[in-house]
Design a protein around this motif. Structure first.
Motif, PDB file in Angstrom:
ATOM      1  N   GLY A  89      27.009 -14.223 -34.490  1.00  0.00           N
ATOM      2  CA  GLY A  89      25.990 -13.578 -35.318  1.00  0.00           C
ATOM      3  C   GLY A  89      26.507 -12.638 -36.385  1.00  0.00           C
ATOM      4  O   GLY A  89      25.735 -11.874 -36.967  1.00  0.00           O
ATOM      5  N   ARG A  90      27.808 -12.684 -36.705  1.00  0.00           N
ATOM      6  CA  ARG A  90      28.306 -11.755 -37.726  1.00  0.00           C
ATOM      7  C   ARG A  90      27.677 -12.020 -39.086  1.00  0.00           C
ATOM      8  O   ARG A  90      27.623 -11.128 -39.946  1.00  0.00           O
ATOM      9  N   GLU A  91      27.153 -13.215 -39.280  1.00  0.00           N
ATOM     10  CA  GLU A  91      26.512 -13.522 -40.555  1.00  0.00           C
ATOM     11  C   GLU A  91      25.313 -12.617 -40.829  1.00  0.00           C
ATOM     12  O   GLU A  91      24.910 -12.410 -41.977  1.00  0.00           O
ATOM     13  N   HIS A  92      24.725 -12.069 -39.762  1.00  0.00           N
ATOM     14  CA  HIS A  92      23.579 -11.174 -39.941  1.00  0.00           C
ATOM     15  C   HIS A  92      23.999  -9.864 -40.600  1.00  0.00           C
ATOM     16  O   HIS A  92      23.224  -9.275 -41.368  1.00  0.00           O
ATOM     17  N   ILE A  93      25.210  -9.396 -40.308  1.00  0.00           N
ATOM     18  CA  ILE A  93      25.712  -8.198 -40.991  1.00  0.00           C
ATOM     19  C   ILE A  93      26.012  -8.535 -42.444  1.00  0.00           C
ATOM     20  O   ILE A  93      25.694  -7.762 -43.359  1.00  0.00           O
ATOM     21  N   GLU A  94      26.607  -9.684 -42.676  1.00  0.00           N
ATOM     22  CA  GLU A  94      26.942 -10.105 -44.037  1.00  0.00           C
ATOM     23  C   GLU A  94      25.704 -10.276 -44.896  1.00  0.00           C
ATOM     24  O   GLU A  94      25.754 -10.099 -46.121  1.00  0.00           O
ATOM     25  N   SER A  95      24.572 -10.618 -44.282  1.00  0.00           N
ATOM     26  CA  SER A  95      23.345 -10.872 -45.045  1.00  0.00           C
ATOM     27  C   SER A  95      22.691  -9.606 -45.568  1.00  0.00           C
ATOM     28  O   SER A  95      21.825  -9.656 -46.443  1.00  0.00           O
ATOM     29  N   VAL A  96      23.095  -8.450 -45.038  1.00  0.00           N
ATOM     30  CA  VAL A  96      22.501  -7.183 -45.459  1.00  0.00           C
ATOM     31  C   VAL A  96      23.169  -6.709 -46.746  1.00  0.00           C
ATOM     32  O   VAL A  96      24.394  -6.600 -46.816  1.00  0.00           O
ATOM     33  N   ASP A  97      22.359  -6.413 -47.737  1.00  0.00           N
ATOM     34  CA  ASP A  97      22.856  -5.898 -49.011  1.00  0.00           C
ATOM     35  C   ASP A  97      22.913  -4.381 -48.923  1.00  0.00           C
ATOM     36  O   ASP A  97      21.885  -3.707 -48.941  1.00  0.00           O
ATOM     37  N   GLY A  98      24.106  -3.832 -48.788  1.00  0.00           N
ATOM     38  CA  GLY A  98      24.244  -2.391 -48.651  1.00  0.00           C
ATOM     39  C   GLY A  98      24.451  -1.992 -47.204  1.00  0.00           C
ATOM     40  O   GLY A  98      24.627  -2.833 -46.324  1.00  0.00           O
ATOM     41  N   PRO A  99      24.408  -0.695 -46.921  1.00  0.00           N
ATOM     42  CA  PRO A  99      24.654  -0.215 -45.556  1.00  0.00           C
ATOM     43  C   PRO A  99      23.529  -0.568 -44.602  1.00  0.00           C
ATOM     44  O   PRO A  99      22.391  -0.824 -45.012  1.00  0.00           O
ATOM     45  N   CYS A 100      23.857  -0.579 -43.325  1.00  0.00           N
ATOM     46  CA  CYS A 100      22.875  -0.842 -42.281  1.00  0.00           C
ATOM     47  C   CYS A 100      23.252  -0.048 -41.047  1.00  0.00           C
ATOM     48  O   CYS A 100      24.321   0.563 -40.983  1.00  0.00           O
ATOM     49  N   LEU A 101      22.370  -0.053 -40.075  1.00  0.00           N
ATOM     50  CA  LEU A 101      22.671   0.500 -38.765  1.00  0.00           C
ATOM     51  C   LEU A 101      22.913  -0.650 -37.807  1.00  0.00           C
ATOM     52  O   LEU A 101      22.169  -1.641 -37.820  1.00  0.00           O
ATOM     53  N   ILE A 102      23.938  -0.539 -36.999  1.00  0.00           N
ATOM     54  CA  ILE A 102      24.210  -1.525 -35.962  1.00  0.00           C
ATOM     55  C   ILE A 102      23.949  -0.820 -34.639  1.00  0.00           C
ATOM     56  O   ILE A 102      24.646   0.134 -34.288  1.00  0.00           O
ATOM     57  N   VAL A 103      22.916  -1.246 -33.937  1.00  0.00           N
ATOM     58  CA  VAL A 103      22.414  -0.507 -32.777  1.00  0.00           C
ATOM     59  C   VAL A 103      22.501  -1.388 -31.537  1.00  0.00           C
ATOM     60  O   VAL A 103      21.951  -2.495 -31.518  1.00  0.00           O
ATOM     61  N   GLY A 104      23.197  -0.913 -30.510  1.00  0.00           N
ATOM     62  CA  GLY A 104      23.366  -1.739 -29.325  1.00  0.00           C
ATOM     63  C   GLY A 104      23.597  -0.959 -28.054  1.00  0.00           C
ATOM     64  O   GLY A 104      23.607   0.285 -28.051  1.00  0.00           O
ATOM     65  N   ASN A 105      23.804  -1.686 -26.978  1.00  0.00           N
ATOM     66  CA  ASN A 105      24.110  -1.060 -25.688  1.00  0.00           C
ATOM     67  C   ASN A 105      25.573  -0.624 -25.651  1.00  0.00           C
ATOM     68  O   ASN A 105      26.362  -0.984 -26.531  1.00  0.00           O
ATOM     69  N   HIS A 106      25.923   0.169 -24.650  1.00  0.00           N
ATOM     70  CA  HIS A 106      27.247   0.801 -24.611  1.00  0.00           C
ATOM     71  C   HIS A 106      27.811   0.671 -23.202  1.00  0.00           C
ATOM     72  O   HIS A 106      27.165   1.069 -22.228  1.00  0.00           O
ATOM     73  N   GLN A 107      29.032   0.110 -23.096  1.00  0.00           N
ATOM     74  CA  GLN A 107      29.638  -0.086 -21.789  1.00  0.00           C
ATOM     75  C   GLN A 107      30.983   0.591 -21.607  1.00  0.00           C
ATOM     76  O   GLN A 107      31.258   1.169 -20.561  1.00  0.00           O
ATOM     77  N   SER A 108      31.866   0.473 -22.603  1.00  0.00           N
ATOM     78  CA  SER A 108      33.229   0.933 -22.377  1.00  0.00           C
ATOM     79  C   SER A 108      33.904   1.364 -23.665  1.00  0.00           C
ATOM     80  O   SER A 108      33.291   1.376 -24.737  1.00  0.00           O
ATOM     81  N   SER A 109      35.192   1.698 -23.557  1.00  0.00           N
ATOM     82  CA  SER A 109      35.978   2.060 -24.735  1.00  0.00           C
ATOM     83  C   SER A 109      36.259   0.855 -25.616  1.00  0.00           C
ATOM     84  O   SER A 109      36.641   1.009 -26.781  1.00  0.00           O
ATOM     85  N   LEU A 110      36.089  -0.324 -25.068  1.00  0.00           N
ATOM     86  CA  LEU A 110      36.477  -1.525 -25.788  1.00  0.00           C
ATOM     87  C   LEU A 110      35.719  -1.682 -27.099  1.00  0.00           C
ATOM     88  O   LEU A 110      36.308  -2.027 -28.127  1.00  0.00           O
ATOM     89  N   GLU A 111      34.409  -1.411 -27.099  1.00  0.00           N
ATOM     90  CA  GLU A 111      33.645  -1.666 -28.316  1.00  0.00           C
ATOM     91  C   GLU A 111      34.048  -0.752 -29.472  1.00  0.00           C
ATOM     92  O   GLU A 111      34.059  -1.186 -30.622  1.00  0.00           O
ATOM     93  N   THR A 112      34.384   0.511 -29.176  1.00  0.00           N
ATOM     94  CA  THR A 112      34.757   1.396 -30.267  1.00  0.00           C
ATOM     95  C   THR A 112      36.136   1.071 -30.838  1.00  0.00           C
ATOM     96  O   THR A 112      36.424   1.405 -31.991  1.00  0.00           O
TER      97      THR A 112
END
Length: 276
Positions: free
Chosen positions: A77-100
């Motif tokens: 689904g990375r294409e959904h970030i690419e489809s946004v013109d300009g900045p956006c918020l990416i909002v999700g669940n949080h589990q570990s140090s891995l995502e950061t």
């Protein structure tokens, strides 16, 4: 360091040979490599030479280090970030140090990004220089009202500068997603700054929390690492509908992943028969 190769918005870890030692001692092998990645990055950050490209490169190094001990990544689904013109918020669940540590490799090559992080990360030895260089929004997790104001003000400043922001509304890391703990801060920030939200569901418990040091958990390479981005949401009204859509997306993707894992487990236990 080459960036990750995405095809139609997806990345899947390539097949690679894992050494006997890495299979036997995955945590030892990975954390040794991770330590030196952080030391190199910190050294550059201290001298103000650690830019966005360097951050993304370090993140790719972390992924390669994890893959070297047998960990498999699936990003969709990375294409959904690419489809946004300009900045956006990416909002999700949080589990570990891995995502950061891993998400910069996914997002930064296509969109300037930073994180909302706990203040403690800006005070960790060595690692603090890297985090501070990325201009994150720091929250205390002990002063809800003050944190709320800091997030709103900090988000506005960064969005105006063209930076997207990753937000984990749960506030704490946990293996299981808790919809009740998933607050509405992402929706509020998006509404006030008139930017879309890209939903994010993830399963990163292959790098779980540690018992003494939360960032240093015992790795489980048998568990696939998954990130799924959803179609952008535009917040209207109070944002109740968008908040529910965020929760629904995370719960649906995590249910799909659990079914996939159950199916694979079932297949691995099926009896095999010799054929003549």
């Amino acid at each position: 360091m080459p960036s990750l190769e995405f095809h139609n918005g997806e990345y899947h870890s390539p097949r690679r040979k894992v050494s006997w030692f890495a299979r036997r001692f995955p945590s030892l092998v990975f954390y040794t490599k991770f330590f030196w990645i952080v030391v190199k990055a910190s050294s550059r950050a201290k001298f103000a030479t650690y830019d966005s490209t360097a951050w993304s490169d370090s993140s790719v190094e972390v992924i390669r280090a994890l893959e070297s001990v047998g960990m498999q990544f699936e990003v969709t689904g990375r294409e959904h970030i690419e489809s946004v013109d300009g900045p956006c918020l990416i909002v999700g669940n949080h589990q570990s140090s891995l995502e950061t540590t891993v998400l910069p490799a996914v997002i930064q090559p296509i969109k300037e990004v930073t994180f909302v992080v706990k203040q403690a990360l800006l005070d960790y030895p060595i690692f603090k220089h890297v985090m501070r260089s990325r201009d994150p929004i720091a929250v205390t997790q002990s002063d809800p009202r003050g944190d709320f104001k800091r997030m709103l003000g900090g988000a506005q400043e960064r969005i105006q500068r063209g930076s997207s922001i990753v937000i984990f509304p749960e506030g704490v890391r946990a293996e299981e997603f808790n919809a009740q703990r998933f607050n509405t801060i992402g929706v509020k920030v998006a509404q006030r700054n008139d930017v879309p939200i890209v939903p994010l569901a993830l399963d990163t418990w292959a790098w779980p929390l540690g018992e003494r040091i939360s960032e240093v958990g015992r790795l489980d390479p048998s568990r696939k690492v998954r990130f799924a981005f959803g179609a952008p949401l535009t917040v209207s009204g109070r944002g109740d509908e968008e908040q529910q859509l965020l929760v629904n997306f995370i719960e649906r993707k995590r249910s799909e992943w659990r079914r996939d894992e159950s199916s694979l487990d079932s297949e691995s236990t099926l009896p095999t028969f010799a054929t003549s």
